[in-house]
Design a protein around this motif. Structure first.
Motif, PDB file in Angstrom:
ATOM      1  N   LEU C 279       0.747  -0.724  -0.183  1.00 55.47           N
ATOM      2  CA  LEU C 279      -0.140   0.299   0.047  1.00 55.47           C
ATOM      3  C   LEU C 279       1.104   0.803  -0.114  1.00 55.47           C
ATOM      4  O   LEU C 279      -0.046   2.071  -0.546  1.00 55.47           O
ATOM      5  CB  LEU C 279      -1.149   0.315   1.408  1.00 55.47           C
ATOM      6  CG  LEU C 279      -1.708   1.053   1.056  1.00 55.47           C
ATOM      7  CD1 LEU C 279      -3.088   0.325   0.157  1.00 55.47           C
ATOM      8  CD2 LEU C 279      -2.910   1.180   2.945  1.00 55.47           C
ATOM      9  N   MET C 282       2.106   1.822  -3.369  1.00 57.39           N
ATOM     10  CA  MET C 282       0.617   2.323  -4.335  1.00 57.39           C
ATOM     11  C   MET C 282       0.800   3.973  -3.816  1.00 57.39           C
ATOM     12  O   MET C 282       0.753   4.808  -5.043  1.00 57.39           O
ATOM     13  CB  MET C 282      -0.234   1.363  -3.922  1.00 57.39           C
ATOM     14  CG  MET C 282      -0.289   0.383  -4.566  1.00 57.39           C
ATOM     15  SD  MET C 282      -1.986  -0.772  -3.825  1.00 57.39           S
ATOM     16  CE  MET C 282      -2.751  -0.192  -5.209  1.00 57.39           C
ATOM     17  N   LEU C 285       3.648   5.758  -5.422  1.00 54.75           N
ATOM     18  CA  LEU C 285       3.731   5.690  -6.530  1.00 54.75           C
ATOM     19  C   LEU C 285       2.410   7.110  -7.592  1.00 54.75           C
ATOM     20  O   LEU C 285       3.231   8.039  -8.636  1.00 54.75           O
ATOM     21  CB  LEU C 285       3.392   4.165  -7.077  1.00 54.75           C
ATOM     22  CG  LEU C 285       4.264   3.208  -8.033  1.00 54.75           C
ATOM     23  CD1 LEU C 285       4.097   2.690  -8.075  1.00 54.75           C
ATOM     24  CD2 LEU C 285       5.170   4.135  -8.902  1.00 54.75           C
ATOM     25  N   ILE C 286       1.182   7.417  -6.407  1.00 56.55           N
ATOM     26  CA  ILE C 286       0.084   8.202  -6.842  1.00 56.55           C
ATOM     27  C   ILE C 286       0.669   9.334  -6.826  1.00 56.55           C
ATOM     28  O   ILE C 286       0.789  10.710  -7.726  1.00 56.55           O
ATOM     29  CB  ILE C 286      -0.869   7.566  -5.779  1.00 56.55           C
ATOM     30  CG1 ILE C 286      -1.310   6.501  -6.477  1.00 56.55           C
ATOM     31  CG2 ILE C 286      -1.520   8.763  -5.950  1.00 56.55           C
ATOM     32  CD1 ILE C 286      -3.061   6.239  -5.611  1.00 56.55           C
ATOM     33  N   PHE C 287       1.702  10.171  -6.232  1.00 56.54           N
ATOM     34  CA  PHE C 287       2.267  11.492  -5.963  1.00 56.54           C
ATOM     35  C   PHE C 287       3.864  11.384  -6.806  1.00 56.54           C
ATOM     36  O   PHE C 287       3.778  12.788  -6.707  1.00 56.54           O
ATOM     37  CB  PHE C 287       2.734  11.413  -4.135  1.00 56.54           C
ATOM     38  CG  PHE C 287       1.000  11.384  -3.588  1.00 56.54           C
ATOM     39  CD1 PHE C 287       0.340  12.493  -4.094  1.00 56.54           C
ATOM     40  CD2 PHE C 287       0.793  10.566  -2.761  1.00 56.54           C
ATOM     41  CE1 PHE C 287      -1.279  13.223  -2.937  1.00 56.54           C
ATOM     42  CE2 PHE C 287      -0.259  10.884  -2.114  1.00 56.54           C
ATOM     43  CZ  PHE C 287      -1.276  12.065  -2.353  1.00 56.54           C
ATOM     44  N   PRO C 289       4.098   9.137 -10.021  1.00 59.35           N
ATOM     45  CA  PRO C 289       4.494   8.814 -11.303  1.00 59.35           C
ATOM     46  C   PRO C 289       5.289   7.909 -11.751  1.00 59.35           C
ATOM     47  O   PRO C 289       5.186   6.603 -12.001  1.00 59.35           O
ATOM     48  CB  PRO C 289       3.125   9.051 -11.833  1.00 59.35           C
ATOM     49  CG  PRO C 289       2.916  11.006 -11.307  1.00 59.35           C
ATOM     50  CD  PRO C 289       3.590  10.785 -10.064  1.00 59.35           C
ATOM     51  N   ASN C 290       6.092   9.141 -12.573  1.00 60.51           N
ATOM     52  CA  ASN C 290       7.624   8.014 -12.623  1.00 60.51           C
ATOM     53  C   ASN C 290       8.518   8.336 -11.746  1.00 60.51           C
ATOM     54  O   ASN C 290       9.803   8.631 -12.106  1.00 60.51           O
ATOM     55  CB  ASN C 290       7.651   8.633 -13.813  1.00 60.51           C
ATOM     56  CG  ASN C 290       6.212   8.379 -15.030  1.00 60.51           C
ATOM     57  OD1 ASN C 290       5.816   7.029 -15.127  1.00 60.51           O
ATOM     58  ND2 ASN C 290       5.543   9.300 -14.917  1.00 60.51           N
ATOM     59  N   LEU C 292      10.090   6.792  -9.555  1.00 62.96           N
ATOM     60  CA  LEU C 292      10.972   5.749  -8.964  1.00 62.96           C
ATOM     61  C   LEU C 292      12.461   5.661  -8.723  1.00 62.96           C
ATOM     62  O   LEU C 292      12.641   5.181  -7.805  1.00 62.96           O
ATOM     63  CB  LEU C 292      10.868   4.172  -9.497  1.00 62.96           C
ATOM     64  CG  LEU C 292      10.928   2.981  -9.018  1.00 62.96           C
ATOM     65  CD1 LEU C 292      10.458   3.219  -7.701  1.00 62.96           C
ATOM     66  CD2 LEU C 292       9.991   1.420  -9.398  1.00 62.96           C
TER      67      LEU C 292
END
Lengths: 324, 241, 301
Positions: C279, C282, C285-287, C289-290, C292
């Protein structure tokens, strides 16, 4: 002959339906499961192959559709088709939501996100065992109280045909063209006037809806649902099916699903070795025949009818080019 | 259309990337029917400005007004629908779609467009660009110059009022460049507005009616090409780098 | 809930966090050189654990040397896999490299997991301890294995840092990650470093697997979740920042420990602890998004 390939497919379908009552129950079961995977592989191909949204959460939606329908039928005693429809609606909504949440994610990030979603769904289904019966499995109401599997066969066949017809209509329409444009280059698609966000959400919602439909049918056919339906291994099998067949066309994805499912049964004596073998076939396909093993055959087959399927039909109206 | 004939206007456009201010309060308005050359040294903020004016970037400050309507912050497809088309610095086509399909896409995004009508227009457009014999090829298999032409064609299919061309002449064979210039001039005569960014000074001077120069995120000169050429600030900006 | 219990959870969380960081550093290294997200990294970690187990039980090698054998073995295996599967990534003729890397490493993970079920059986295995016994810190009891795993993890990360900064090979890796073309011009063969980076990443994962084995058990699917945790750490810790990875690793380990401790329903706490890490991923990643790997090039610091 024009549309020869369409007539051949129709003939094969009619033969299959007519011959079905004489198939032994075991192979009929295999065929039903193959059609279940056919719906999943083609809808995943719509998402990953056409729109370029490489989701690893597709089986999770099948699982959600299955559990939703089974539980609704169990709790409220509603008719099974209504339960399945509710499962489809839920998956469309959830799929659209996931599509919205990961609007700004591309490639591997979207894959990681949807993988995470699938794991959470799986963990929740196996942990909330007072609702879902957890790993023990949820017993579901059978769709038919019949002595044979024949009604299931016809139902699966009907669902597959309807799904393919609907998805086929989508990919042949301008929507299909827009999805491919988004796959190729989102910026250029937006500059060309495509509402990228809307179509990404739409692709997720539609594909997830079909996954939910497949899952709902599966649950009421097989009689028991376990959280592993939405697990990583089945997701990998689905990827194997679509990629081996050819993930950028609906018919080749379905062909891949059929081929892999039947091979899994034919190779039963190899037991556990089958999965790693298919892993190797997937890797070899990616390495040496990325468009899929069935794609060349399919293109050849389509050429029999002189059609241009595979390319959207909206593209070449009025001209009979044979590029597919 | 706004009363003074201004088609699109960026007003005090500011855009930052991390610590770098790519556009620093730039005012940039384009009148209907103009052909504007936008030049400046590398990193002066030209592409950023185009990205803001076509909706691909949201400005941190200032606003974009398109036909009298404020549109900054709206997604790029809204701009496209309002008659703004653009090409990209490094050509961005739909690589694994055919040449014809590349042109069909923008045509079909228009409401109430019929596939037959769009296909007819797309073929006419391919004739105009001398690409008709390639219509069934994948766009990725075209040569660099042909790709630039196709990208221009994709803009035209939107039937745009204004076209932003980001480095249309970069890496294009001189012969094809002349072809491209001819097409741009033809389209301009037919009433379309252009903003052309390029480093090819000769070509820019040849076609533009008005020249805008940027340096370090600011607009430093704006006027008829003859006047701008001799502008001290412009000479200093180019010499100073 | 007693303080002792919280402390134990905290100590365990720190150790797990360091192990996560060790896996995450490998993911980062591979991403920065090969430009792919390795979906099979958790499965290399799993193989490393099993490899150490069999070296110990079949050949009677002590655990620590066995860990090094396992690292060497995974280094070799990874290079072979990289040669066989990932070479198309370096060719201009290959299109959609993201998609290729994704499907191939995802398929590889599937293959390795299922081969492991056949080769090692589906049942959990547990190798002997590195150092048996426990340490008492007041009321706090920590097993020697956990202490050892935590310290060995830190030593390995420090060794990697030294390698990246102080050796010619490390400098060359840094150069390749910044620009393949420039590196090639100054005489570095980038292809060799692709293999090398993949191998080193796998060796670190193998060490993590060998260290964790006596604490938890070995199972064919043990790599799935740590793989996901590694992504969380890479995002939170910042690309290439080893210190950031350690801090993020420990933070994740701690918050998982505390999540387990405070989860209202103890029978479900453990299951949802796994979901918790996912979680977090996720949400992050929402905040971002690229985000990583915010920066594309490697800067181990």
């Amino acid at each position: 002959m024009r549309h020869l390939h369409v007539y051949i497919l129709l003939a094969v379908a009619v033969l299959a339906l007519a011959y079905a009552p004489r198939v032994n129950p075991y192979w009929m079961h295999v065929a039903i499961i193959a059609m279940f995977y056919g719906i999943l592989a083609s809808s995943w191909s719509l998402l990953a192959g056409y729109a370029g949204l490489f989701s690893l959460g597709h089986m999770a939606f099948a699982s959600i559709g299955g559990y939703a329908s089974a539980l609704l039928v169990q709790w409220y005693g509603i008719p099974i088709p209504l339960g399945m429809a509710a499962g489809v609606a839920l998956c469309c909504a959830l799929g659209g939501l996931i599509g919205w949440v990961c609007l700004r994610m591309s490639g591997p990030y979207l894959a990681i996100f949807t993988l995470g979603f699938a794991e959470i769904v799986r963990i929740t289904f196996s942990t909330e065992d007072d609702i879902t019966a957890g790993m023990a499995g949820l017993h579901t109401e059978p769709l038919f109280r019949a002595a044979t599997r024949l009604p299931y066969f016809y139902t699966a066949f009907g669902l597959l045909v309807v799904s393919l017809a609907l998805m086929g209509a989508i990919v042949q329409s301008r929507w299909g063209l827009f999805l491919r444009a988004i796959r190729e280059d989102e910026q250029a698609a937006a500059a060309s006037g495509i509402d990228v966000a809307r179509f990404r959400i739409l692709a997720f919602a539609i594909a997830s809806g079909f996954a939910g439909l497949a899952g709902g049918f599966y649950g009421h056919y097989i009689g028991i649902l376990t959280p592993s339906l939405g697990g990583l291994d089945l997701m990998a099998v689905l990827v194997v099916m679509a990629v081996i067949g050819g993930m950028e066309r609906l018919p080749t994805a379905v062909g891949g699903a059929f081929a892999v499912e039947f091979l899994l049964e034919l190779l039963r004596e190899y037991g556990q070795w089958r999965l790693p073998i298919f892993g190797v076939i997937l890797l070899l396909t990616m390495r040496f025949a990325r468009n899929g093993l069935l794609t060349p055959f399919w293109l050849h087959f389509v050429r029999l009818g002189g059609g241009a399927r595979g390319a959207a039909a909206v593209v070449a109206p009025g001209r009979k080019d044979s590029r597919a | 259309m706004s009363e003074n004939g201004i088609l699109i206007e960026g007003s005090r456009v500011t855009k930052r990337f991390g610590g770098i201010t790519a556009n620093d309060g730039v005012d940039f308005a384009v009148a209907e029917g103009d052909l504007v050359g936008l030049i400046g040294p590398n990193g002066s903020g030209k592409t950023t400005l185009i990205n803001v004016l076509t909706g691909h970037l949201t400005p941190d400050g200032g606003k974009v007004i398109l036909r009298g309507r404020q549109v900054s912050g709206k997604p790029a497809h809204i701009y496209a629908a309002t008659g703004v088309a653009r090409t990209f610095q490094s050509t961005q086509l739909f690589g694994r779609m055919t040449v014809l399909e590349n042109l069909m896409v923008p045509g079909l995004t228009r409401p109430r467009s019929s596939a037959h009508e769009v296909a007819r227009r797309a073929r006419a457009c391919l004739e105009f660009l001398n690409l008709a014999h390639l219509e069934q090829l994948y766009a990725k298999n075209l040569s660099g110059g042909q790709q630039k032409l196709l990208e221009l064609g994709r803009c035209l299919m939107l039937d745009p009022a204004i076209l932003f061309l980001d480095e249309p002449f970069a890496g294009v064979h001189p012969h094809l460049r002349d072809e491209l210039i001819k097409r741009i001039e033809e389209l301009h005569r037919a009433g379309r507005t252009f903003v052309v960014v390029d480093h090819d000074m000769e070509s820019i001077l040849r076609i533009s009616r008005r020249l805008v120069v940027m340096a370090r995120g600011r607009k430093i000169a704006d006027g008829p090409p003859e006047a701008v050429r001799t502008d001290q600030a412009v000479l200093a900006a180019y010499a100073g780098l | 809930m007693s303080w002792d219990y919280l402390f134990i959870q905290a100590a365990n969380g720190a150790v797990i966090g360091i192990i996560y960081a060790l896996i995450a550093v490998g993911v980062t290294l591979i991403f920065s050189i090969l430009k792919i997200v390795n979906f099979a990294h958790g499965d290399l970690y799993m193989l490393g654990g099993y490899c150490a187990y069999y070296v110990i039980t079949l050949f009677g090698v002590p655990p620590l040397p066995a860990m090094f054998v396992s690292m060497a073995a995974l280094f070799t295996i990874a290079i072979i896999l990289e040669r066989l599967l990932l070479t198309p990534l370096y060719s201009d003729a290959t299109e959609r490299k993201d998609e290729y890397g994704l499907i191939v490493t995802f398929g590889l993970a599937f293959f390795l997991r299922n081969i492991a079920i056949i080769a090692f059986g589906p049942f959990p295995l547990k190798p002997p301890s590195f150092i048996s016994g426990v340490q008492h810190f007041g009321n706090l009891i920590v097993t020697n294995d956990r202490l050892f795993a935590g310290s060995a993890g830190i030593v390995l990360i420090l060794a990697l840092l030294y390698f990246m900064h102080r050796t010619i090979w490390g400098q060359a890796l840094d150069a390749v990650s910044q620009s393949r073309e420039a590196a090639a011009i100054v005489g570095i063969n980038p292809r060799r470093f692709n293999s090398f980076a993949f191998g080193v990443g796998a060796a670190l994962a193998a060490a993590a697997g060998a260290l964790i084995a006596p604490i938890f058990s070995l199972a064919p699917d043990m790599g799935v979740l740590p793989n996901i945790q590694a992504y969380v750490i890479v995002i939170l810790g910042g690309m290439g920042s080893v210190l950031g990875s350690i801090i993020a690793g420990i933070a994740l380990g701690e918050s998982e420990g505390l999540f387990t401790a405070f989860f209202p329903d103890p029978t479900r706490a453990l299951a949802y602890t796994n979901a918790f890490g996912v979680l977090v991923l996720m949400i992050v990643l929402i905040f971002r998004p690229n985000g990583l790997f915010g920066r594309r090039h490697l800067r181990m610091e």
